[in-house]
Every structure is written in structure tokens, then in C-alpha cells.
Design a protein around this motif. Structure first.
Motif, short mmCIF file in Angstrom:
data_model
loop_
_atom_site.label_atom_id
_atom_site.label_comp_id
_atom_site.label_asym_id
_atom_site.label_seq_id
_atom_site.Cartn_x
_atom_site.Cartn_y
_atom_site.Cartn_z
N GLY A 160 0.80 -1.21 0.00
CA GLY A 160 0.00 0.00 0.00
C GLY A 160 0.84 1.27 0.00
O GLY A 160 1.71 1.47 0.85
N ARG A 161 0.59 2.10 -1.00
CA ARG A 161 1.19 3.44 -1.11
C ARG A 161 0.08 4.36 -1.61
O ARG A 161 -0.77 3.95 -2.41
CB ARG A 161 2.34 3.48 -2.11
CG ARG A 161 3.49 2.52 -1.84
CD ARG A 161 4.32 2.94 -0.63
NE ARG A 161 5.52 2.13 -0.52
CZ ARG A 161 5.56 0.89 -0.03
NH1 ARG A 161 4.44 0.32 0.39
NH2 ARG A 161 6.70 0.23 0.05
N PRO A 162 0.05 5.61 -1.20
CA PRO A 162 -1.02 6.50 -1.65
C PRO A 162 -1.10 6.64 -3.16
O PRO A 162 -2.18 6.88 -3.70
CB PRO A 162 -0.67 7.84 -0.98
CG PRO A 162 0.19 7.48 0.18
CD PRO A 162 0.97 6.28 -0.25
N ASP A 163 0.04 6.50 -3.84
CA ASP A 163 0.07 6.71 -5.29
C ASP A 163 0.31 5.42 -6.08
O ASP A 163 0.65 5.47 -7.25
CB ASP A 163 1.12 7.74 -5.66
CG ASP A 163 2.53 7.34 -5.20
OD1 ASP A 163 2.65 6.40 -4.38
OD2 ASP A 163 3.51 7.95 -5.66
N ALA A 164 0.11 4.27 -5.44
CA ALA A 164 0.26 2.98 -6.14
C ALA A 164 -1.13 2.38 -6.34
O ALA A 164 -1.92 2.29 -5.40
CB ALA A 164 1.14 2.04 -5.35
N TYR A 165 -1.43 1.93 -7.57
CA TYR A 165 -2.75 1.42 -7.93
C TYR A 165 -2.62 0.02 -8.51
O TYR A 165 -1.62 -0.32 -9.13
CB TYR A 165 -3.45 2.37 -8.91
CG TYR A 165 -3.70 3.71 -8.28
CD1 TYR A 165 -4.89 3.96 -7.60
CD2 TYR A 165 -2.74 4.72 -8.31
CE1 TYR A 165 -5.12 5.19 -6.98
CE2 TYR A 165 -2.95 5.94 -7.70
CZ TYR A 165 -4.15 6.17 -7.03
OH TYR A 165 -4.35 7.37 -6.41
N PHE A 166 -3.68 -0.78 -8.33
CA PHE A 166 -3.56 -2.21 -8.60
C PHE A 166 -4.73 -2.77 -9.42
O PHE A 166 -5.89 -2.40 -9.21
CB PHE A 166 -3.49 -2.98 -7.28
CG PHE A 166 -2.30 -2.63 -6.44
CD1 PHE A 166 -1.10 -3.31 -6.57
CD2 PHE A 166 -2.37 -1.58 -5.53
CE1 PHE A 166 0.00 -2.98 -5.81
CE2 PHE A 166 -1.28 -1.23 -4.76
CZ PHE A 166 -0.08 -1.94 -4.90
N ILE A 167 -4.36 -3.68 -10.33
CA ILE A 167 -5.31 -4.61 -10.93
C ILE A 167 -5.15 -5.91 -10.14
O ILE A 167 -4.02 -6.34 -9.87
CB ILE A 167 -4.98 -4.88 -12.40
CG1 ILE A 167 -5.10 -3.60 -13.24
CG2 ILE A 167 -5.87 -5.97 -12.98
CD1 ILE A 167 -4.54 -3.76 -14.65
N ILE A 168 -6.26 -6.53 -9.74
CA ILE A 168 -6.16 -7.82 -9.06
C ILE A 168 -7.06 -8.84 -9.74
O ILE A 168 -7.98 -8.51 -10.46
CB ILE A 168 -6.49 -7.72 -7.56
CG1 ILE A 168 -7.95 -7.32 -7.34
CG2 ILE A 168 -5.56 -6.74 -6.86
CD1 ILE A 168 -8.39 -7.44 -5.87
N GLY A 169 -6.79 -10.10 -9.49
CA GLY A 169 -7.55 -11.20 -10.07
C GLY A 169 -6.68 -12.44 -10.11
O GLY A 169 -5.57 -12.42 -9.57
N ASN A 170 -7.15 -13.49 -10.69
CA ASN A 170 -8.39 -13.58 -11.45
C ASN A 170 -9.54 -14.10 -10.58
O ASN A 170 -9.30 -14.78 -9.59
CB ASN A 170 -8.20 -14.49 -12.67
CG ASN A 170 -7.44 -13.81 -13.77
OD1 ASN A 170 -6.43 -13.15 -13.56
ND2 ASN A 170 -7.90 -13.98 -14.98
N PHE A 171 -10.77 -13.80 -11.02
CA PHE A 171 -11.95 -14.18 -10.25
C PHE A 171 -12.88 -15.04 -11.11
O PHE A 171 -13.05 -14.79 -12.29
CB PHE A 171 -12.70 -12.93 -9.79
CG PHE A 171 -11.92 -12.10 -8.80
CD1 PHE A 171 -11.93 -12.42 -7.45
CD2 PHE A 171 -11.18 -11.01 -9.23
CE1 PHE A 171 -11.21 -11.66 -6.54
CE2 PHE A 171 -10.46 -10.24 -8.34
CZ PHE A 171 -10.48 -10.57 -6.99
N VAL A 172 -13.49 -16.03 -10.48
CA VAL A 172 -14.38 -16.95 -11.18
C VAL A 172 -15.83 -16.78 -10.74
O VAL A 172 -16.72 -17.51 -11.21
CB VAL A 172 -13.91 -18.41 -10.99
CG1 VAL A 172 -14.21 -18.90 -9.56
CG2 VAL A 172 -14.51 -19.35 -12.03
#
Length: 335
Positions: A132-144
Motif C-alpha cells: 500500500g502506497r497513496p500513489d500505487a494502484y492495482f489490478i487484481i484477479g483472477n476471479f471466477v
């Protein structure tokens, strides 16, 4: 139990009278990460036969986006990130992931993809807390399943969710585990879960002002032709990941192989034995290596072919934006 629908099970139906006179009227500009806008809703998959620094830079020039794969040393990934001019970088949740994130962040990366088979895992939550950083952004997955919408309610800076498990051409997860849900039913169920999802932290991010408050949905896997691309977006995806199709382009890092005078590109699944042995001792094999008959198509030709199909499909629905397209969409079951 309702029947689950995949790409070959449905056809799109339009009830509109089109007022679109030229495809130039159709605008697909969207934001995925802060300050990063797309005119092409295509993302190159974070696989070593698909997206290196060169491909990430080239697809960005063409209006799309790439995710730099993680199946290499940290130093090599940093070099590819520098070459790309600012793509997202894939990281995992294994032994070197903490160091990998820190080094990438130190070298300017701010957009990341936590690249694991099962995104609905406590390991992903723990990783997001650590990274976690204020200016770090994330894609997460995969989801079923649509559990992804509740899963991320208390997770900060999640910009997008990769939707679908076991649909990729080089994926053998279904054969190994029995886990699978056809893409279109999965997207539909995720969209139906969206109205109940209103995390407070999203309301505080100015770059999402005026947009849907929930993370973007990325349809990931199983795209073979422009019609599949159109259906994914019509059923609610904001972006679509391409893997094997990009691996089979002229620019891809996939190895070219001549077999009986016929050219092929070698495409390794991320969890294949061949790919795992490059960076760890292979285990839990849920991928395979596929021979793609090489079409000698450039990345630009591929994107043009898919975007022409999408814009034509949207014109049938008198839709100038993806929001209009999704709201107007209707379909019939054909199988």
C-alpha cells in the motif's frame, strides 16, 4: 441452476435504428489508472510470450495498454518497464514479490497487477496491505465468481478486476481442478453485483469523479475473434485482455518455430511446466504450451481488425460510447 453462457452460446441483437454516419463518431476513451486513458479497450496479458517492454510501448502507441510480465529477474523487469515508457508491472505473492514491488516502485512504477491464478485469496489481501502506497494502484484477479465485488470492499487503490478463470487457450486449470465459469454469465453476474458496491475510499479519488464508483472489469481469457471481444464489452467489461492473439503477432516475444515448412509461434501458459521451469521448480501444472499457426499479422493490424469489428457492432446499437452499447445490448441464446 441457470445455464451459464459463453461466447459461442449467444448472439447479439439490436433493436435500434442507427443514426451513426461514420465510425469516427464512436468514442472509446476511458481511464484505468490515474491519468492513463485508453482509446482502445485492449490490454496485453502479463505473459512472457505476450508482453515485454517493446510490446507494451507499441500497444500504448496504438491506443491500448500492456502489463509487463513477471517471469524474469527483477532487473529485467525494470529494464522492460523503462523501455515501455510506463506500463503496469505484474507482481506475484511469492518469495521475491516484496522486493520486486519495492524495486519497481523505486524505479518509477506506480501501476501494478497482482498476477495470481486465484484473486479471491487472503494472500492477495495481505499483499495489498504490504504494497500500500497513496500513489500505487492495482489490478487484481483472477476471479471466477462475483464474490470479487465484496472481496475488494475494504481494499484501497484497486483500480480493476481481472474476470475469468480457466478460459485461456494455454490454460488447463479446468482440466486440473474443475474450476470454470463461462465468461458472459460471469460478467453479467459481476455487473449485477456492482450497484451494491460503494466503498468510501473510491468517493475520495478525484479522478473517478463522474465515473462508476466500483473498479473496472477486465474480461481475461478465451478471446479468439472480434465477435468475442464485442460480446465481452457488451456484457459489461470495461477492458479486454488478449493473450494468444498478441503472442501470434509479428512484434511479440514468442518464439517462431518452423514445422514442416509451416511457421508457428510457441505460446506457453503461465502455469505450464515449460514456463515454470524458467523461474522456479515446476509444480501445480495448470498450463500448457500451444503451437499458434503464425498469421504474420502485426499488432497494429490485429488491433485495427478488432476495433473495426467493435465499432461496427456498436453502430448497430446506435451507440457512441461503451456505456450506451452496454445499456442497449440484447442477445439470444443460439446453442
Amino acid at each position: 441452476m441457470e445455464r451459464a453462457l459463453g461466447f459461442d452460446d449467444v448472439a447479439l441483437i439490436s433493436h435500434s435504428i442507427s443514426t451513426i454516419k461514420t465510425r469516427d463518431e464512436i468514442k472509446l476513451d476511458q481511464e484505468l489508472f490515474p491519468g492513463i486513458r485508453f482509446s482502445v479497450p485492449i490490454i496485453a496479458s502479463p505473459m512472457n510470450d505476450v508482453c515485454n517492454g517493446f510490446v507494451a510501448r507499441r500497444i500504448r502507441e496504438l491506443g491500448g495498454y500492456g502489463i509487463i510480465h513477471r517471469f524474469c529477474s527483477i532487473g529485467n523487469q525494470i529494464e522492460m518497464f523503462d523501455e515501455s515508457g510506463g506500463a503496469a508491472c505484474a507482481i506475484g505473492v511469492n518469495e521475491d514479490s516484496d522486493i520486486r514491488f519495492e524495486e519497481l516502485y523505486k524505479n518509477g512504477a506506480r501501476n501494478f497487477c497482482i498476477d495470481v491464478a486465484n484473486g479471491a485469496s487472503i494472500l492477495v489481501k495481505e499483499a495489498l496491505i504490504k504494497y500500500g502506497r497513496p500513489d500505487a494502484y492495482f489490478i487484481i484477479g483472477n476471479f471466477v465468481s462475483n464474490n470479487c465485488m465484496s472481496f475488494v470492499q475494504d481494499l484501497p487503490n484497486v483500480s480493476a478486476l481481472r474476470i475469468s478463470v480457466a478460459t485461456g487457450l494455454a490454460c488447463s486449470t479446468y482440466e486440473a481442478t474443475g474450476i470454470y465459469q463461462p465468461m458472459l454469465s460471469l460478467l453479467d453476474s459481476c455487473i449485477r453485483a456492482k450497484p451494491d458496491y460503494h466503498p468510501d475510499w473510491y468517493k475520495d479519488i478525484s479522478y473517478y469523479t463522474g465515473l462508476d464508483s466500483s473498479p473496472a472489469l477486465i474480461a481475461d481469457g478465451g478471446i479468439r475473434k472480434p465477435a468475442d471481444f464485442c460480446k465481452s464489452l457488451a456484457f459489461g467489461a470495461d477492458f479486454v485482455i488478449l493473450g494468444s492473439l498478441i503472442a501470434n503477432t509479428q512484434e511479440s516475444p514468442a518464439e517462431l518455430l518452423i514445422k514442416g515448412s509451416v511457421p508457428y509461434k510457441l505460446y506457453h501458459g503461465s502455469a505450464s511446466y515449460e514456463n515454470q521451469r524458467l523461474y522456479k521448480t515446476p509444480k501445480y501444472i495448470e498450463g500448457k504450451t500451444v503451437l499458434l499457426e503464425y498469421r504474420e499479422e502485426s499488432l497494429e493490424q490485429l488491433i485495427t481488425r478488432f476495433m473495426d469489428g467493435l465499432k461496427s457492432s456498436m453502430s448497430y446499437f446506435d451507440s457512441r460510447t461503451l456505456d450506451d452499447y452496454q445499456e442497449s445490448m440484447d442477445y439470444c441464446v443460439i446453442k
